[in-house]
Enzyme design. Sequence first.
Site, PDB file in Angstrom:
ATOM      1  N   CYS A 182      31.922 -25.198  37.984  1.00 46.21           N
ATOM      2  CA  CYS A 182      32.703 -25.709  36.856  1.00 46.21           C
ATOM      3  C   CYS A 182      33.937 -24.833  36.636  1.00 46.21           C
ATOM      4  O   CYS A 182      33.923 -23.633  36.933  1.00 46.21           O
ATOM      5  CB  CYS A 182      31.851 -25.737  35.593  1.00 46.21           C
ATOM      6  SG  CYS A 182      32.694 -26.533  34.212  1.00 46.21           S
ATOM      7  N   CYS A 200      31.800 -22.393  29.152  1.00 43.50           N
ATOM      8  CA  CYS A 200      31.097 -22.537  27.864  1.00 43.50           C
ATOM      9  C   CYS A 200      29.952 -21.517  27.783  1.00 43.50           C
ATOM     10  O   CYS A 200      29.149 -21.405  28.709  1.00 43.50           O
ATOM     11  CB  CYS A 200      30.542 -23.943  27.714  1.00 43.50           C
ATOM     12  SG  CYS A 200      31.784 -25.212  27.988  1.00 43.50           S
ATOM     13  N   CYS A 242      26.323 -22.854  28.306  1.00 36.84           N
ATOM     14  CA  CYS A 242      26.146 -23.819  29.401  1.00 36.84           C
ATOM     15  C   CYS A 242      24.666 -23.931  29.819  1.00 36.84           C
ATOM     16  O   CYS A 242      23.991 -22.932  30.051  1.00 36.84           O
ATOM     17  CB  CYS A 242      27.002 -23.390  30.597  1.00 36.84           C
ATOM     18  SG  CYS A 242      26.932 -24.568  31.941  1.00 36.84           S
TER      19      CYS A 242
END
Length: 353
Positions: free
Chosen positions: A75, A79, A82
């Site tokens: 990715c 985040c 995640c």
Amino acid sequence: RFFHLLLNPRLRRARALSMSWLVFSPALLLRLLCSSILTLLSRLRSYWTAAAAGPPGQRSEVTPTSVNYHFTRQCNYKCGFCFHTAKTSFVLPVEEAKRGLRLLREAGMEKINFSGGEPFLQDRGAFLGSLVQFCKQDLHLPSVSIVSNGSLIRESWFQKYGEFLDILAVSCDSFDEDTNQLIGRAQGRKSHLQNLYRIRSWCQQYRVAFKINSVVNAFNVDEDMSEHIVQLDPVRWKVFQCLLIDGENAGQSALREARRFVVSDRQFEDFLDRHSGVACLVPESNEKMRNSYLILDEYMRFLDCRGGGKQPSRSILDVGVKAAICFSGFDEKMFLRRGGKYVWSKADMKLDW
Ligand code: SF4
């Protein structure tokens, strides 16, 4: 004794029989050996079939009606909570992925959701596009959807593959850019929200149902998103409670430490109450979320989340769907209770395009 034997027919037959045993014993021994081997093989086969069917008590027939295929863990966002982190960079060759999707379709799949990592990262979206087209055109799946962070989607992708896609969900946890930065839902200083609004208009233009996913966490728990959500008007707004998963965002082997993002059930309820006027809101608490998804990882292994981590089955490409799904930990009742089955084909939605 010889004459006695010769004259008595019963004794003669018995003698002949015992002689034949001596004469044919190697052949008989061979026959016995073969039959023992066959018995052993058949017992091994039943043992293997039982083992493949799963542990006792879990051998129910689960149909993979709705499957989430996380074909990549890579990715471009970071985040902090995640749930599916970049633990490998593996992605199946596209033809193998299609073979697995066909197996799932034959086992009863009606909806596929492609997720990650970020699914548009692989081959700049071409890998994903090829699978989306295959699922709609070749497998005739009623519903094909994607969950993406939205940052890598181009209009050219919609032009090429939009007709094959039913639903596109974009993750957005905040309508404040600084909060998105704090969460890690961003790449550099690029605006996450600009992407979100742009994708919303492409969805309308290319006739794809638009959805939003949000994770309620310590950084956005006090926010009121109602106005923006109503303006964006998604078909569904999925609101998740931040979830800890051992080995992903919690524990020693994890790539993230999400404890500082966690909110209590009470805080989650307060967030839902604040947004109770938003009709498309679909809430998902930790309890509803944990085992109610059929998750396939990058090797096409089902992931069992019941133990708090993610325990992989064998790959459906090696043992088939039936043998692998017994180890998915999937709670079909909870799947139905959380509203997992809904109008998921864009042909059946009354959308204002
Ligand atoms: S967008 Fe965030 S939550 Fe989604 S895969 Fe990437 S890092 Fe994980």
